[in-house]
Design a protein around this motif. Structure first.
Motif, mmCIF file in Angstrom:
data_model
loop_
_atom_site.group_PDB
_atom_site.id
_atom_site.type_symbol
_atom_site.label_atom_id
_atom_site.label_comp_id
_atom_site.label_asym_id
_atom_site.label_seq_id
_atom_site.Cartn_x
_atom_site.Cartn_y
_atom_site.Cartn_z
ATOM 1 N N ARG A 1 0.803 -1.222 0.000
ATOM 2 C CA ARG A 1 0.000 0.000 0.000
ATOM 3 C C ARG A 1 0.834 1.270 0.000
ATOM 4 N N ASN A 2 2.108 1.146 0.311
ATOM 5 C CA ASN A 2 2.928 2.356 0.392
ATOM 6 C C ASN A 2 4.374 2.016 0.029
ATOM 7 N N THR A 3 5.203 3.034 -0.017
ATOM 8 C CA THR A 3 6.609 2.856 -0.417
ATOM 9 C C THR A 3 7.342 1.895 0.508
ATOM 10 N N ILE A 4 7.066 1.970 1.795
ATOM 11 C CA ILE A 4 7.740 1.087 2.750
ATOM 12 C C ILE A 4 7.406 -0.371 2.451
ATOM 13 N N GLU A 5 6.136 -0.668 2.196
ATOM 14 C CA GLU A 5 5.729 -2.045 1.890
ATOM 15 C C GLU A 5 6.253 -2.501 0.531
ATOM 16 N N ILE A 6 6.272 -1.607 -0.431
ATOM 17 C CA ILE A 6 6.810 -1.947 -1.753
ATOM 18 C C ILE A 6 8.288 -2.298 -1.628
ATOM 19 N N ASN A 7 9.037 -1.483 -0.878
ATOM 20 C CA ASN A 7 10.461 -1.754 -0.675
ATOM 21 C C ASN A 7 10.683 -3.039 0.119
ATOM 22 N N ALA A 8 9.849 -3.280 1.124
ATOM 23 C CA ALA A 8 9.973 -4.512 1.919
ATOM 24 C C ALA A 8 9.699 -5.739 1.053
ATOM 25 N N CYS A 9 8.729 -5.635 0.175
ATOM 26 C CA CYS A 9 8.436 -6.729 -0.752
ATOM 27 C C CYS A 9 9.614 -6.941 -1.701
ATOM 28 N N GLY A 10 10.153 -5.863 -2.223
ATOM 29 C CA GLY A 10 11.315 -5.960 -3.108
ATOM 30 C C GLY A 10 12.501 -6.600 -2.414
ATOM 31 N N GLN A 11 12.711 -6.244 -1.158
ATOM 32 C CA GLN A 11 13.801 -6.831 -0.375
ATOM 33 C C GLN A 11 13.573 -8.330 -0.187
ATOM 34 N N LYS A 12 12.342 -8.696 0.109
ATOM 35 C CA LYS A 12 11.993 -10.113 0.299
ATOM 36 C C LYS A 12 12.235 -10.894 -0.996
ATOM 37 N N GLN A 13 11.799 -10.343 -2.113
ATOM 38 C CA GLN A 13 11.994 -11.016 -3.396
ATOM 39 C C GLN A 13 13.476 -11.134 -3.739
ATOM 40 N N PHE A 14 14.254 -10.087 -3.467
ATOM 41 C CA PHE A 14 15.692 -10.152 -3.720
ATOM 42 C C PHE A 14 16.338 -11.229 -2.863
ATOM 43 N N GLU A 15 16.005 -11.272 -1.588
ATOM 44 C CA GLU A 15 16.596 -12.270 -0.695
ATOM 45 C C GLU A 15 16.288 -13.687 -1.163
ATOM 46 N N GLN A 16 15.065 -13.908 -1.642
ATOM 47 C CA GLN A 16 14.696 -15.232 -2.157
ATOM 48 C C GLN A 16 15.512 -15.579 -3.399
ATOM 49 N N SER A 17 15.645 -14.638 -4.313
ATOM 50 C CA SER A 17 16.389 -14.916 -5.548
ATOM 51 C C SER A 17 17.871 -15.093 -5.257
ATOM 52 N N ASP A 18 18.394 -14.336 -4.308
ATOM 53 C CA ASP A 18 19.803 -14.450 -3.946
ATOM 54 C C ASP A 18 20.082 -15.784 -3.247
ATOM 55 N N ARG A 19 19.154 -16.217 -2.405
ATOM 56 C CA ARG A 19 19.282 -17.529 -1.747
ATOM 57 C C ARG A 19 19.305 -18.647 -2.786
ATOM 58 N N SER A 20 18.412 -18.558 -3.748
ATOM 59 C CA SER A 20 18.352 -19.557 -4.816
ATOM 60 C C SER A 20 19.652 -19.565 -5.619
ATOM 61 N N LEU A 21 20.147 -18.387 -5.949
ATOM 62 C CA LEU A 21 21.410 -18.272 -6.673
ATOM 63 C C LEU A 21 22.547 -18.926 -5.888
ATOM 64 N N ASN A 22 22.636 -18.632 -4.618
ATOM 65 C CA ASN A 22 23.706 -19.194 -3.796
ATOM 66 C C ASN A 22 23.620 -20.711 -3.700
ATOM 67 N N GLN A 23 22.412 -21.245 -3.632
ATOM 68 C CA GLN A 23 22.246 -22.705 -3.590
ATOM 69 C C GLN A 23 22.736 -23.347 -4.887
ATOM 70 N N VAL A 24 22.371 -22.770 -6.008
ATOM 71 C CA VAL A 24 22.792 -23.317 -7.307
ATOM 72 C C VAL A 24 24.304 -23.187 -7.465
ATOM 73 N N TYR A 25 24.849 -22.044 -7.084
ATOM 74 C CA TYR A 25 26.292 -21.814 -7.190
ATOM 75 C C TYR A 25 27.071 -22.798 -6.308
ATOM 76 N N GLN A 26 26.667 -22.957 -5.071
ATOM 77 C CA GLN A 26 27.353 -23.883 -4.166
ATOM 78 C C GLN A 26 27.248 -25.321 -4.665
ATOM 79 N N SER A 27 26.116 -25.676 -5.199
ATOM 80 C CA SER A 27 25.927 -27.010 -5.759
ATOM 81 C C SER A 27 26.859 -27.244 -6.944
ATOM 82 N N LEU A 28 27.008 -26.228 -7.769
ATOM 83 C CA LEU A 28 27.892 -26.337 -8.928
ATOM 84 C C LEU A 28 29.349 -26.466 -8.487
ATOM 85 N N LEU A 29 29.761 -25.680 -7.518
ATOM 86 C CA LEU A 29 31.133 -25.792 -7.006
ATOM 87 C C LEU A 29 31.383 -27.175 -6.411
ATOM 88 N N LYS A 30 30.415 -27.675 -5.682
ATOM 89 C CA LYS A 30 30.541 -29.003 -5.080
ATOM 90 C C LYS A 30 30.661 -30.075 -6.165
#
Length: 131
Positions: free
Chosen positions: A28-57
């Protein structure tokens, strides 16, 4: 029937509370939009790190004296470090370009999320092309 109705009435506020805690459901507001964006980034970054670590392994598990896996692994590490620098600089440029507006944070987070999603896809393709 009365017990079922009582249980449902008790559970409704809990679901409303859970929805209120997820900024991506309201935005509903800028704070919530930014919080959602942060949540989405953290999810995508977690996924990236899992794939990267798996590839290194994958390349660490196959290390033998006559294999090139350690060389491949080092190239992947170097590439990932360079990619992280690229992503940060690319998204900082977007943040700086939008510095005067309220959109700057979500633009930055969107950039970071998009880059992480693309890199995850690239690493998955690299992993699946491995013989």
């Amino acid at each position: 029937m009365h017990k079922l109705l009582t249980v449902l009435v008790c559970l409704l506020p809990l679901t409303a509370f859970a929805e209120a805690q997820d900024p991506c459901l309201t935005q509903r507001n800028t704070i919530e939009i930014n919080a959602c964006g942060q949540k989405q980034f953290e999810q995508s970054d977690r996924s990236l790190n899992q794939v990267y670590q798996s590839l290194l392994k994958k390349f660490s598990d196959k290390d033998t004296p006559d294999s090139q896996n350690s060389v491949i692994k080092q190239y992947l590490v170097n590439a990932q470090r360079a990619w992280v620098t690229f992503r940060e600089n690319d998204c900082k440029a977007i943040y700086t370009y939008n510095e005067g507006g309220t959109i700057r944070t979500i633009a930055y987070l969107g950039c970071m999320t998009q880059h992480a999603a693309q890199r995850t896809k690239d690493l998955k393709e690299f992993s699946s092309s491995d013989q």
